[in-house]
Design an enzyme around this catalytic site. Structure first.
Site, mmCIF file in Angstrom:
data_model
loop_
_atom_site.group_PDB
_atom_site.id
_atom_site.type_symbol
_atom_site.label_atom_id
_atom_site.label_comp_id
_atom_site.label_asym_id
_atom_site.label_seq_id
_atom_site.Cartn_x
_atom_site.Cartn_y
_atom_site.Cartn_z
ATOM 1 N N GLU A 49 19.193 -101.282 -3.224
ATOM 2 C CA GLU A 49 19.067 -100.347 -4.347
ATOM 3 C C GLU A 49 18.717 -98.965 -3.818
ATOM 4 O O GLU A 49 17.792 -98.815 -3.008
ATOM 5 C CB GLU A 49 17.981 -100.784 -5.329
ATOM 6 C CG GLU A 49 18.288 -102.017 -6.131
ATOM 7 C CD GLU A 49 17.215 -102.310 -7.173
ATOM 8 O OE1 GLU A 49 16.452 -101.379 -7.522
ATOM 9 O OE2 GLU A 49 17.141 -103.463 -7.632
ATOM 10 N N GLU A 104 12.048 -107.462 -4.953
ATOM 11 C CA GLU A 104 10.799 -106.701 -5.004
ATOM 12 C C GLU A 104 9.582 -107.566 -5.316
ATOM 13 O O GLU A 104 8.865 -107.337 -6.294
ATOM 14 C CB GLU A 104 10.909 -105.549 -6.007
ATOM 15 C CG GLU A 104 11.903 -104.514 -5.562
ATOM 16 C CD GLU A 104 12.055 -103.355 -6.538
ATOM 17 O OE1 GLU A 104 11.322 -103.329 -7.543
ATOM 18 O OE2 GLU A 104 12.899 -102.501 -6.291
ATOM 19 N N HIS A 139 15.749 -112.140 -9.728
ATOM 20 C CA HIS A 139 15.330 -110.760 -10.000
ATOM 21 C C HIS A 139 13.966 -110.683 -10.701
ATOM 22 O O HIS A 139 12.944 -110.804 -10.050
ATOM 23 C CB HIS A 139 16.418 -110.031 -10.776
ATOM 24 C CG HIS A 139 16.450 -108.557 -10.529
ATOM 25 N ND1 HIS A 139 16.969 -108.002 -9.370
ATOM 26 C CD2 HIS A 139 16.013 -107.511 -11.258
ATOM 27 C CE1 HIS A 139 16.851 -106.687 -9.411
ATOM 28 N NE2 HIS A 139 16.259 -106.365 -10.557
#
Length: 444
Positions: A374, A242, A195
Site C-alpha cells: 500500500e 497491518e 485484512h
C-alpha cells in the site's frame, strides 16, 4: 481501509513510516467515506483529466469529398516529469525476478475488506458497503489496460465466519473466488490476504490473546489455502494486514523499549509462522507459493525493528516482506500537512528514498524481496500536479531498488476524507490519467 487518525501519528517514528492509510477503520471525519455510484466527474475536488476526442459532425456529400479534419485531443495542464534515479544492485534470483514481473499494483480497496457493517441484511452487500459499487470484469480490464500488472485484493473474513473453528461462509468464499478469477483471467498477479480481522475475538497480537489468534489465523488460512490450492504462482498469499494493538497508545507507532511493543512484535512473528505453516501444509501449489509477511503495522519501522523476524519456511526463497508506506507522511496522508511535492526538490524526494534505502540495506542486499502493498497520496486542494510528481518519484525510487509497489485506491474522490481514488468504478474511467501515467513511467 480508512479511519480517523490518532494524534500520535505526528511522532517522528510515524512520520518516517507514513503508516497505514489502508488498514484501519473505514470511518473518516466521523462518517463513512462511501462513494456512491458516480456518473459525473463534476463533484470531485480535483479536475478530471480524462483525454477526450473532439466530435466531427457528418458532412454533406459534395462532388469533391472534403477531407475530414483529424480529431483533436485536449491538452493536459499537468506535466509528467523526468527524474534521474540511480539504480542499485538487485540480486539476480528467481524471487527478485518474480517481484520485478509484478511490475506495479493497484488495490481493490474498501471493497471485500469492508467490515462490521451491522446494518446490512445480506453478507454479499459488504462488497459495496464502503466503496459504493460491486466489482466488475470491466473494472479489472481497465486496471490491466492502464498498465498495472498486480492487483491486491484485501478481504476481511470475520463477518463471514461461524462456529468455534471459524467456518467461512460458502457464499462469501464463492464471491471472493469470483473476484480473484476476474484478475487471474486478465493475467494479473493477485495478492490475497486477511485484512480487518484484528480483534480480540479473532486475532490480536498480544500474549494474552495468542491462543485464540493462532486458532483464528490457522483456521481461516487453511480454508483459503485449500480453496485456491491449484492456482499458479500468479496468486500470492499475504498472511496479515497491518497487525497491531488496536486501541492502545502504540497502535500506530513502536516504542522499541516498551514491553508491550516487544510482546506484540514477538506475537506477530508467531502469527506469521502459524499462517505460513498452515499454507504450506495444504496441497496443490501451496507448498511453494510466494507468501508475503508484515511486521508491526506493516510499517517500515515494523519490518526494520530488531525484534521482527521472517518465519522459517520449508520452501526456499519464497518469502516477501510486506510493507505499507504513505510517505512523506505530511504530503501523502496527513490531512493537516502540506499539499506540495516537487520531484525536483531533493528534500521531498528524500522523504521517499530515505526509508527505501533502509529497506534495501536490511532486506534486499540480503536476498529478501520487498513489496510495498500500500502507498499513495491523498487528494488535497490543488495538488494534482504534486501527486503526479510524487507518483513518478516513488515508483522510480522503488524500482531502482528492486521493489514493487501497489497504489491504494478506495474509490473515494469527494469530501475532505482520505481520497485515494484514481478510477471511477461505476464507469471504469480513470479520473486522474496523468497520475496513472506518472506511476507507469518508470514501472518497468
Amino acid at each position: 481501509m480508512f479511519r480517523k487518525k490518532i494524534e500520535c501519528l505526528a511522532l517522528a517514528t510515524v512520520l518516517a513510516a507514513g503508516l497505514a492509510a489502508g488498514c484501519g477503520d473505514q470511518k473518516s471525519n466521523g462518517e463513512l467515506n462511501v462513494t456512491p455510484e458516480i456518473t459525473s466527474p463534476g463533484a470531485i475536488s480535483a479536475p478530471d483529466v480524462t483525454i477526450t476526442e473532439a466530435v466531427t459532425p457528418e458532412a454533406t456529400p459534395t462532388a469533391e469529398a472534403t477531407p475530414t479534419p483529424e480529431p483533436t485531443k485536449t491538452e493536459s495542464k499537468y506535466e509528467v516529469p523526468d527524474i534521474t534515479m540511480e539504480a542499485k544492485d538487485v540480486p539476480d534470483t528467481e524471487a527478485f525476478t518474480f517481484v520485478k514481473e509484478m511490475k506495479i499494483g493497484w488495490n481493490l480497496g474498501n471493497t471485500l475488506d469492508a467490515s462490521d457493517c451491522t446494518w446490512l441484511d445480506d453478507e454479499l452487500k459488504y462488497e459495496s458497503a464502503w466503496c459504493g459499487v460491486i466489482t466488475t470484469p470491466g473494472l479489472i480490464t481497465a486496471v490491466k489496460e492502464a498498465g498495472f500488472n498486480t492487483i491486491r485484493i484485501p478481504v476481511s473474513w470475520h463477518n463471514h465466519v461461524s462456529g468455534e473453528d471459524f467456518a467461512i461462509s460458502e457464499v462469501w468464499m464463492a464471491r471472493v473466488k469470483e473476484v480473484v478469477d476476474m484478475a487471474i483471467n486478465e493475467g494479473l498477479y493477485v495478492i490475497l490476504n486477511i485484512h480487518h480481522d484484528v480483534d480480540a475475538a479473532y486475532y490480536y497480537p498480544t500474549a494474552e490473546h495468542l491462543d485464540t489468534s493462532k486458532h483464528y489465523v490457522s483456521s481461516v488460512w487453511k480454508q483459503i489455502a485449500e480453496k485456491f490450492a491449484d492456482y499458479d504462482e500468479h496468486l500470492i498469499f499475504e498472511t496479515l494486514n497491518e497487525p497491531r494493538m488496536i486501541g492502545s497508545n502504540y497502535e500506530w507507532w513502536i516504542d522499541p523499549n516498551n514491553e508491550s511493543c516487544k510482546d506484540a512484535i514477538a506475537c506477530i512473528n508467531e502469527l506469521n509462522q502459524t499462517a505460513l505453516d498452515t499454507i504450506r501444509a495444504t496441497a496443490g501449489n501451496n507448498p511453494t507459493r510466494y507468501v508475503m509477511v508484515p511486521g508491526y503495522d506493516a510499517s517500515p519501522d515494523g519490518a526494520l525493528n530488531a525484534g521482527f523476524s521472517l518465519p522459517e519456511d520449508s520452501a526456499e526463497n519464497k518469502l516477501i516482506v510486506s510493507v505499507h508506506a504513505y510517505t512523506p507522511y505530511d504530503f501523502a496522508l496527513n490531512e493537516g500537512g502540506t499539499n506540495k511535492f516537487d520531484s525536483d526538490n531533493a528534500a521531498d524526494v528524500r522523504g521517499i528514498t530515505g526509508f527505501m534505502d533502509q529497506l534495501y540495506e536490511h532486506f534486499i542486499k540480503n536476498n529478501i524481496p520487498v513489496v510495498i502493498g500500500e502507498f499513495g497520496a491523498r487528494a488535497k486542494s490543488g495538488n494534482v500536479q504534486d501527486r503526479v510528481d510524487f507518483s513518478v518519484a516513488y515508483i522510480a525510487a522503488a524500482r531502482a531498488r528492486g521493489i514493487t509497489c501497489c497504489w491504494w485506491d478506495n474509490n473515494a474522490f469527494i469530501g475532505n476524507g482520505e481520497n485515494f481514488g484514481l478510477i471511477d468504478r461505476a464507469s471504469s474511467k480513470w479520473k486522474f490519467e496523468e497520475i496513472v501515467t506518472g506511476l507507469m513511467k518508470y514501472a518497468e
